[in-house]
Design a protein around this motif. Structure first.
Motif, PDB file in Angstrom:
ATOM      1  N   GLY A 103      -2.422 -30.169  45.817  1.00  0.00           N
ATOM      2  CA  GLY A 103      -2.754 -30.165  44.391  1.00  0.00           C
ATOM      3  C   GLY A 103      -1.717 -30.846  43.510  1.00  0.00           C
ATOM      4  O   GLY A 103      -1.890 -30.908  42.293  1.00  0.00           O
ATOM      5  N   LEU A 156      -3.085 -33.338  41.016  1.00  0.00           N
ATOM      6  CA  LEU A 156      -4.087 -32.955  40.015  1.00  0.00           C
ATOM      7  C   LEU A 156      -3.655 -33.408  38.630  1.00  0.00           C
ATOM      8  O   LEU A 156      -2.459 -33.443  38.314  1.00  0.00           O
ATOM      9  CB  LEU A 156      -4.262 -31.430  39.992  1.00  0.00           C
ATOM     10  N   GLU A 166      -3.849 -25.352  42.011  1.00  0.00           N
ATOM     11  CA  GLU A 166      -5.298 -25.263  42.199  1.00  0.00           C
ATOM     12  C   GLU A 166      -5.991 -25.940  41.025  1.00  0.00           C
ATOM     13  O   GLU A 166      -5.473 -25.940  39.904  1.00  0.00           O
ATOM     14  CB  GLU A 166      -5.735 -23.804  42.300  1.00  0.00           C
ATOM     15  N   ILE A 174      -5.758 -29.320  36.871  1.00  0.00           N
ATOM     16  CA  ILE A 174      -5.149 -28.056  37.290  1.00  0.00           C
ATOM     17  C   ILE A 174      -5.748 -26.873  36.521  1.00  0.00           C
ATOM     18  O   ILE A 174      -6.014 -26.954  35.323  1.00  0.00           O
ATOM     19  CB  ILE A 174      -3.612 -28.101  37.099  1.00  0.00           C
TER      20      ILE A 174
END
Length: 414
Positions: free
Chosen positions: A122, A125, A216, A227
């Motif tokens: 991630g 992101l 995430e 995110i």
């Protein structure tokens, strides 16, 4: 004697590179100076990025080291947005991405450092941010505001300053730190605890002893998604609209390494900021430099260090006497607090707290025997100034007098 008509190429147009060009002209250099920066902006100050810039108190012009007219008047050729691919020490040329080869008599490397990325899922992101450049600061500014949630990964000075600015703008802030306290690598426990309490009292939340497993995110119409949270090592997720990663920096040594210069935790330089090649200097955050007072080499990240080394390189090139050695010093502004640090606590065996910690007006002195090695001063300019002099002059002090804040620093220093 220096050669005042030599051709100097400076790679890196940050605080160090921009200042080197100015000092060369100030010291009488009349030869061509080419200043190459990979950003499209004129050389600018970086400390306000985490403070005044985020809060809208400083504009782009206010950040500039020199007005745009200065470069033309001073005969400094700017190559902004220019990417350097390498340099040839034998031919004494710098190669740009455009294929152009720029000749030099002296080369100054002021390539700085880049934010350390977290190699976790991630990390790519949208909304996972760092803070080293004006573009970074602009992206962060857009993520702040009333009700916005900012996760700060890393409780160093940049993270704490950004947290203070974010709170001033009405954002919710959570600082996530893997150590048991913030500033663990750069400050004593008294200072860490003080700043944690001060931030908590102003609404900042903390997760200490907390590892970060992943960022995430969910799709937001773009392919890489945005995110939505930070997953901690224990499985919990801290929900956020943006995450600022402030976990240190890597010196940009690649150009120097490729050219065969000595590099160890930075480009190794001497007290003139000269590298292992006598025609190549390195200055600022990228250098691993001597600290004569502490009898060791170290990499410093600070504006005073950038200015000191810019003066050293300019003096060496122009044949001037070297400027006197300076005591390393640093500062940080958070809320209504001004932290000023002089020296480094190497080999210290005693800590003395002087003043009123609960009243946010105190200093922590680090001593080796009866000699001050470093001082961390919060809203205590007299302690900072006197401490800096005590460090420089290696003046022995009475520990009892130093601890007694009813005795003036002037008297302690005497």
């Amino acid at each position: 004697m220096g050669d005042l008509s030599s051709r100097v190429v400076i790679v890196g147009a940050g605080h160090a590179g921009g200042s080197a060009a100015a000092f060369l002209r100030q010291y009488g250099h009349v030869g061509p100076i080419v200043l190459i920066g990979d950003e499209p902006l004129l050389p600018y100050q970086r400390p306000p990025l985490s403070k005044g810039w985020l809060k809208g108190e400083v504009d782009a012009e206010g950040l500039q080291l020199k007005p745009s007219s200065w470069y033309e008047e001073a005969g400094v050729s700017l190559r902004l947005g220019g990417v350097v691919m390498g340099f040839n020490r034998g031919a004494k040329t710098v190669t740009l991405a455009s294929g152009e080869h720029l000749p030099y008599d002296y080369l100054i490397l002021a390539t700085g450092a880049r934010a350390r990325a977290l190699p976790i899922p991630g990390a790519d992101l949208a909304g996972v941010l760092s803070l080293r450049t004006a573009a970074d600061a602009e992206a962060l500014k857009g993520a702040l505001g009333p009700g916005k949630r900012l996760a700060v990964v890393g409780g160093g000075y940049v993270g704490l300053e950004a947290a203070a600015s974010a709170r001033a703008l009405g954002s919710h802030v959570m600082i996530i730190e893997r150590e048991p306290r913030v500033l663990a690598r750069v400050a004593c426990e008294t200072l860490s605890n003080f700043f944690q309490d001060y931030h908590r009292a102003r609404g900042v939340a903390f997760e200490l002893n907390a590892g970060v497993e992943a960022f995430e995110g969910g799709p937001l119409g773009d392919r890489r998604g945005h995110i939505t949270g930070v997953r901690l090592a224990d499985g919990r997720v801290v929900a956020c609209d943006a995450a600022l990663v402030g976990v240190g920096a890597h010196p940009n040594v690649e150009l120097a390494q490729d050219a065969g210069l000595e590099c160890t935790g930075g480009i190794v330089v001497d007290l003139e900021s000269r590298t292992s090649d006598p025609f190549v200097f390195a200055i600022g955050d990228v250098t691993h430099r001597p600290l004569p007072l502490y009898d060791r080499q170290f990499r410093l990240e600070s504006v005073p260090n950038a200015l000191e080394q810019a003066k050293q390189a300019a003096a060496a090139i122009t044949g001037r006497a070297m400027p006197p050695h300076e005591i390393p010093w640093f500062w940080s502004d958070q809320y209504d607090l001004k932290l000023q640090i002089a020296g480094l606590p190497f080999d210290a065996d005693t800590q003395i707290v002087r003043g009123d910690v609960s009243g946010a007006k105190f200093a922590v002195f680090h001593l080796k025997g009866d000699l001050v090695q470093a001082v961390e001063a919060v809203n205590a300019p007299p302690e900072f100034m006197a401490g800096k002099q005590l460090i420089a002059k290696r003046t022995p002090v009475s520990l009892e007098k130093l601890a007694n804040s009813t005795i003036s620093m002037k008297e302690v220093a005497a």
